[in-house]
Design a protein around this motif. Sequence first.
Motif, short mmCIF file in Angstrom:
data_model
loop_
_atom_site.label_atom_id
_atom_site.label_comp_id
_atom_site.label_asym_id
_atom_site.label_seq_id
_atom_site.Cartn_x
_atom_site.Cartn_y
_atom_site.Cartn_z
N ALA A 150 14.18 -26.61 45.91
CA ALA A 150 15.34 -27.22 45.26
C ALA A 150 16.44 -27.44 46.29
N ASN A 151 17.19 -28.52 46.13
CA ASN A 151 18.34 -28.80 46.97
C ASN A 151 19.56 -28.78 46.04
N SER A 152 20.47 -27.83 46.27
CA SER A 152 21.60 -27.64 45.37
C SER A 152 22.51 -28.87 45.31
N ALA A 153 22.71 -29.55 46.43
CA ALA A 153 23.58 -30.73 46.45
C ALA A 153 22.97 -31.88 45.66
N LEU A 154 21.67 -32.11 45.83
CA LEU A 154 21.00 -33.19 45.10
C LEU A 154 20.86 -32.85 43.62
N ALA A 155 20.59 -31.58 43.31
CA ALA A 155 20.51 -31.14 41.91
C ALA A 155 21.85 -31.35 41.23
N ASN A 156 22.94 -31.11 41.95
CA ASN A 156 24.27 -31.32 41.40
C ASN A 156 24.51 -32.79 41.08
N GLU A 157 24.01 -33.69 41.93
CA GLU A 157 24.16 -35.12 41.66
C GLU A 157 23.44 -35.52 40.37
N LEU A 158 22.25 -34.97 40.15
CA LEU A 158 21.51 -35.25 38.92
C LEU A 158 22.30 -34.76 37.70
N ALA A 159 22.88 -33.57 37.82
CA ALA A 159 23.67 -33.01 36.72
C ALA A 159 24.91 -33.86 36.45
N GLU A 160 25.57 -34.32 37.50
CA GLU A 160 26.78 -35.15 37.35
C GLU A 160 26.48 -36.47 36.66
N GLN A 161 25.32 -37.06 36.94
CA GLN A 161 24.95 -38.31 36.27
C GLN A 161 24.86 -38.11 34.77
N SER A 162 24.29 -37.00 34.39
CA SER A 162 24.14 -36.70 32.98
C SER A 162 25.49 -36.48 32.32
N VAL A 163 26.36 -35.72 32.97
CA VAL A 163 27.69 -35.43 32.43
C VAL A 163 28.53 -36.71 32.34
N SER A 164 28.47 -37.53 33.38
CA SER A 164 29.29 -38.75 33.43
C SER A 164 28.75 -39.85 32.53
N GLY A 165 27.47 -39.77 32.19
CA GLY A 165 26.88 -40.82 31.37
C GLY A 165 26.62 -42.10 32.14
N VAL A 166 26.25 -41.96 33.42
CA VAL A 166 25.96 -43.13 34.25
C VAL A 166 24.73 -43.83 33.68
N VAL A 167 24.89 -45.09 33.30
CA VAL A 167 23.77 -45.85 32.76
C VAL A 167 23.38 -47.02 33.64
N ARG A 168 24.24 -47.36 34.60
CA ARG A 168 23.89 -48.43 35.54
C ARG A 168 24.50 -48.08 36.89
#
Length: 199
Positions: free
Chosen positions: A150-168
């Motif tokens: 696991a990479n903590s920085a990349l895992a954080n980016e995945l989590a942020e996408q979910s929180v922010s609701g990035v759809v595009r």
Amino acid sequence: SVSRPLLQTFKDGAVALGTKAFFTPHMYIYDGRRAGCQMDSERCLNQCTNNGRYCATNPEAALDSGVTGADVVGESLRRICIWRNYGEDGIGKKWWDYTTEFMYRCANPLNPGFFASQDCIADAMTHAGVNKKIVDSCMSDSGGLEGDVANSALANELAEQSVSGVVRTPAFFVNQAPVLGSLSYSTVFKAICSGYAAG
């Protein structure tokens, strides 16, 4: 890419706004585990790092040559680490400098061979005043890009996408609201300015 013109020009706006605005760049990657890339590495080929955990779309749509999705994930991690070390002020002048230098020197669409070149990346860092050893250490300390780790920085980016609701992608948010329309300097700058109270 659609974000290229904005990334090449918005440093002046970020610096001019100074402490009146706070920027946090995020890199778009996708979860390779959810996409089945850990189970079927053939399906994802060279689009992922960390044994299929973190993936990016091949920017050239040519799976057997040129820039790979794994190259994009690596560059994304590098930019995350540059921001972590040079963007605490919310302005990130050196992050903008590096991004501009990288696009000028290493991300020429007509010559994709430099995108993952460590010499080119080091040159872009030097011109931006970024310490390569600090960034390399951050990349390694967060989990690196190799093995089933696991990479903590990349895992954080995945989590942020979910929180922010990035759809595009690319997307630009001002006060948690997406900026609609073209991602041009003027559109983004106007959106930021309209977020301030009158006066």
